[in-house]
Structure formats: C-alpha cells, structure tokens
Design a protein around this motif. Structure first.
Motif, PDB file in Angstrom:
ATOM      1  N   SER A  79     -52.469  48.854 -37.509  1.00  0.00           N
ATOM      2  CA  SER A  79     -52.043  49.904 -38.432  1.00  0.00           C
ATOM      3  C   SER A  79     -51.655  51.146 -37.650  1.00  0.00           C
ATOM      4  O   SER A  79     -52.405  51.591 -36.771  1.00  0.00           O
ATOM      5  N   ASN A  81     -50.633  55.124 -38.067  1.00  0.00           N
ATOM      6  CA  ASN A  81     -50.642  56.289 -38.939  1.00  0.00           C
ATOM      7  C   ASN A  81     -49.883  57.410 -38.243  1.00  0.00           C
ATOM      8  O   ASN A  81     -50.410  58.075 -37.357  1.00  0.00           O
ATOM      9  N   PRO A 242     -56.326  47.682 -40.115  1.00  0.00           N
ATOM     10  CA  PRO A 242     -56.062  47.902 -41.543  1.00  0.00           C
ATOM     11  C   PRO A 242     -57.319  47.682 -42.381  1.00  0.00           C
ATOM     12  O   PRO A 242     -58.335  47.183 -41.892  1.00  0.00           O
ATOM     13  N   CYS A 255     -52.843  50.347 -44.672  1.00  0.00           N
ATOM     14  CA  CYS A 255     -53.318  51.331 -43.708  1.00  0.00           C
ATOM     15  C   CYS A 255     -54.506  52.079 -44.311  1.00  0.00           C
ATOM     16  O   CYS A 255     -54.520  52.368 -45.504  1.00  0.00           O
TER      17      CYS A 255
END
Length: 528
Positions: A79, A81, A242, A255
C-alpha cells in the motif's frame, strides 16, 4: 450477458495486458507503455501524468496519490500513501484565533502539500522499469502541443466556471478566451509542460525543492498561506501493508487510514450479514440495505478515522465481526435507522486507473486534486493547479481529524484490490468524492452477489445517502424511489452522475484479462 439490441458497452478482453482509465488517450498511453516493456506501475504513472493535463478538474501533480500493487498477482500486497500534510505552522489555534471554524475551500489554507509526485517516484522505484524521463513525455506533449477537450471534462468545466473565474491565476491558465472550454476545444498549457519537463529531468526534487517549490510557496504565502519550503522538502510517501476483509470467499483490500477504505470494508461486513440475493439487484430492499450500511460506516469514519500518526485508529475493532453484528442487528427492512446526519467537510473528485501487465503485476492507482479544479489556485509561474485536500480537516479541537502541524487529513480516494486464494482477481476503483466506498461496494456486490460482469457492474444505476438525502441517478426506476420514500428516505435526483469506475478481472484459468470502464466518464478499457 449484455443485450446487444440495447445501448451499452461490451467488456474488453485481452491476454497480455489491460488498462482502464477515464480518458481514451490515457488508456492508449498506458497500453503503449506496456507494449514497450513497461510494468503496470509504469503504465499507471504515465496515464496519470497525462490525465493531470487533459482532465484538469480531477487530478494533477498538485494533488495526492494512493495505490495498491501486488507483484505478479500473488503474494505480498503493498500500500502506498501519497497524501500530503498540513504546513507545520497550521495549528488549530491559529485558525480559531482568526474566527475560522472550517477551512475555506478556495483559500491557501485549503492546500496541503501535494504528495503525488513523490508517490509516483516511490512506486516506480519499487515496481517500475522506466523512469519519469520517459513516462512523462505524453503529458509534456499534451501540455505543450495541445489536447482536445472531451465531453465529460467540458461538462465539469462549464459547471465550475464561476469557481475558475474567481480563482488565483485560473483565468490565465484555465479559462482560454475568458470562457470555459467546450468539447472539441484545443488547450495548450506551456508553463505546465515546462514544469513536467523539469520533473522528468530532475525527479522529485525538482518539484519539492528549487524553483518550482519556491513558486508554489510564494503563490500560497502571497494569499495568506502558512506553507514553507521546508514543508515541501520534508514530504515523504508512506509504504505499508493493506487492510482487508472477506466477502463472498474473496479478500477485499484497501489502503489503511488516513485513507477511508475502512469505510467500504465496514459496509461489506455489515452487508455480509444479509443475503442480498434474496432481493433483485434493482430493488428497494437492496438500495435500502446499501444506504443503511453506508450510514453506519460513514458515521464510524467521521467519528474515529484520521491520520494514525496523530490519532490511534482501532482498525481491528471496526473490522471485527462484533462491530458488524452490533450495527447490523439494528437494521430493519421496513424503516430507516435513527442515526445522526453525517456531514463530511468536503465532496471531492478524482481519477482512478486500473492496470494489469503481461506478468500479472496488478496495480490499483488513484490520484486526485480533491474538489473539482482543486483550490482554484494555480501557482504563478508553473501552471500547477493546487489541491484543496486540507479542507478535509476539521477545525475542532479534540476531534480526531482536527488540523495539526504535519498532519494528513482524512482522505476520500480509495484504490481497491480483490484477491482469492492469495491471487489478485480484480484491481478496481470507483471515483466520486464521498461516494467512493458506496460505489466500490455497489460494483463489487453487483459482481459477487448478482453475477454481473465488470462492465455490467459498473453500468448499473447508483445512489448515495449523503447529508440526510438519498441522491439517486436518473437510471433508478420511479418504483424504487417511491419505495425508498415509504421507508423514510428523503430522495433527490443527483445532477452529475455518481462517480466513475474502472475494473480489470483476471481469469487465471484462461490466462485472460477482462476490462470495464464507466460510461459516466470519457474513458475506456483497452488491452492487447
């Protein structure tokens, strides 16, 4: 199966690679990258950079990015971000002392540090073969040589004319001839092309330090912003695992916070307590249950979800069976739950890109400048349209999502990835601001409960229960509207359609890919 007598789209099928985007040129660009040996990550970045030029109301390098990637479609999912943070001087006290109890949507305070460029670089470092010097060329060409405005983009341009007319540098950069662009217009953005060339040549530092960052800071501080060069230089992308839940024998991944993907997972957990197949896909009961699950999940999100670097977010509790049972037990088919009206601070826009390459690297990728045309602030010299993602903060001391120095706001953009038995089966997403968790739930249940293919699932009429109103698309039949009213729902027709979506289904047995793209946007799925 689609009725070929009626208007609609076929699913797109291919063996080697597939992409689905909200604009045909972006889809074509991604396919060209794949055919040139690029990975799914390479294709997503190239398509996204182009969309930042040709779909300026939704995305750009002045915005944020999230992604989920599963190498070769199996094993560890990563994931990313790439959301930006508030300036270090942005304390709640600063705003309250000036009698600002919410972040103004088109002010310098609406602009958090854009995270997209750093996210692209981080993703390419981990999963790419090609560099920004190659991948940004289509975007550079479109900015410098011009691009043709597509119909849905023109629709948004017209709807936000007043916002652009009153923005900072927007008349110069985004209102050619003093009017909104219409379909067929050719738009040139040479300053943005120069900026993209600098990033292609020098990478993320060209954006976060030096002349480009100086111009963004000068622009923002000139209209009252608190931003500094140190705020830009310090920005980083977060790489994590995740979060997920099980629905109909499929694992659904999102996420983690400050992304709001947990909202969709809570909805799925609540809906899993009901057998949706007892009711037709287009029925009062199905729309009612979806709305009730959304109302519970959004209430949870607004009360408890924020940047985990600042607030403890109890993800295991909210994704537990006990939480789903506690709230699911209260849902009734003959009436609405008595819940407080949830009023999130903002209702943004975005673009979503789904890509699977020949090695079955699966990429679920989303990029946004928040509301349509972001903050309506364009940096003085660079052509960068800046996001207004900081409007997602509260100015409410003690609230988990209260603005604070270096804090990331509660977001809205959520890429999703579905796996089965550890293998990727569908990277997908549904755009549309606050609609996204509901949209993803609607599309996924269309497939797993009602047997739709990816295109049918995306096409099906939609509704969003938002701020006390059930906003319904024109395709929702009058009988369903009346049935929802009898249950206590206040309904209204929504003017723009609800979001847009893309999805790619991986058929491992046949070795093929099946793509779909939303007719609510200008785009398409393409494969080779």
């Amino acid at each position: 199966m689609r009725n070929f007598h009626l208007a609609g789209r076929s699913t797109v099928h291919a063996q080697n690679g597939m992409v689905a985007t909200s604009h045909p040129l972006a889809a074509l660009t991604a396919i060209e990258v794949l055919r040139a040996g690029g990975t799914a990550a390479d294709a997503a970045v190239a398509a996204c950079a182009l969309l930042g030029v040709i779909e300026p109301q939704s995305t750009g390098i002045g915005g944020d990015c999230f992604a989920l990637i599963q190498p070769r479609g199996e094993g560890k999912i990563v994931s990313y971000n790439g959301s930006g943070r508030a300036p270090m001087a942005a304390t709640p006290q600063w705003y309250l002392e000036r009698d600002l109890h919410a972040i103004p949507l088109t002010s310098a305070h609406a602009v958090s540090i854009p995270g997209a460029v750093d996210a692209w670089v981080t993703i390419l470092r981990d999963h790419g073969k090609l560099g920004l010097d190659t991948l940004l060329q289509p975007a550079i060409k479109a900015a410098e040589e011009g691009y043709v405005v597509a119909p849905r983009i023109a629709f948004d341009w017209k709807n936000y004319f007043e916002k652009l007319k009153n923005g900072i540098n927007t008349q110069r950069y985004l209102l050619p001839g003093g009017r909104p662009a219409v379909a067929g217009d050719v738009i040139h953005q040479p300053e943005l092309g120069n900026t993209l060339r600098a990033i292609a040549r020098h990478g993320r530092d060209a954006f976060y330090t030096g002349a480009i960052a100086e111009d963004m800071v000068e622009t923002l501080r000139g209209i009252g912003g608190l931003h500094t060069l140190d705020d830009f230089a310090a920005h980083t992308t977060e790489t994590t695992a995740p979060i997920g839940t099980l629905y109909e024998d499929h694992d659904v991944w999102q996420c983690p916070p400050n992304g709001p993907g947990i909202t969709m997972l809570v909805m799925l957990n609540i809906l899993s307590r009901f057998d949706l197949t007892k009711f037709p896909a287009m029925s009062v009961e199905r729309f009612h249950l979806e709305a009730e699950a959304a109302r519970v999940a959004y209430m949870m999100r607004e009360q408890y979800v924020a940047d985990p670097a600042h607030i403890d977010v109890d993800v295991p509790r909210f994704l537990s069976k006990a939480f789903a049972d506690e709230h699911g037990d209260k849902i009734r088919l003959d009436r609405m739950l008595d819940l407080p009206t949830v009023a999130p601070p903002m209702h943004p826009s975005t673009v979503y890109i789904s890509v699977v390459d020949k090695d079955r690297n699966a990429c679920s990728f989303i990029n946004s400048i928040a509301q349509a045309f972001g903050s309506a602030i364009v940096s003085n010299k660079t052509g960068i349209l800046l996001q207004n993602r900081a409007c997602g903060f509260r100015v409410q001391v003690g609230h988990p999502n209260c603005i604070a120095p270096g804090k990331r706001p509660l977001h809205t953009i959520i890429p999703s990835l579905v796996t089965k038995g550890g293998r990727a089966v569908m990277p997908f997403g549904v755009m549309g601001g606050q609609y996204q968790p509901v949209g993803q739930t609607h599309v996924l249940t269309n497939m797993l409960d009602y047997g739709c293919d990816v295109q049918e699932a995306i096409d099906m009429p939609r509704g969003l229960h938002y701020e006390g109103l059930y906003q319904l698309e024109d395709g929702v039949p009058p009988a369903i509207v009346e049935g929802l009213k009898k249950l206590g729902h206040k309904t209204t027709r929504v003017v723009p359609p609800l979001g847009g979506g893309q999805a790619i289904w991986i058929d491992w047995d046949k070795g093929t890919l099946i793509g779909g793209s939303d007719p609510r946007k200008d785009g398409c799925a393409l494969g080779y």
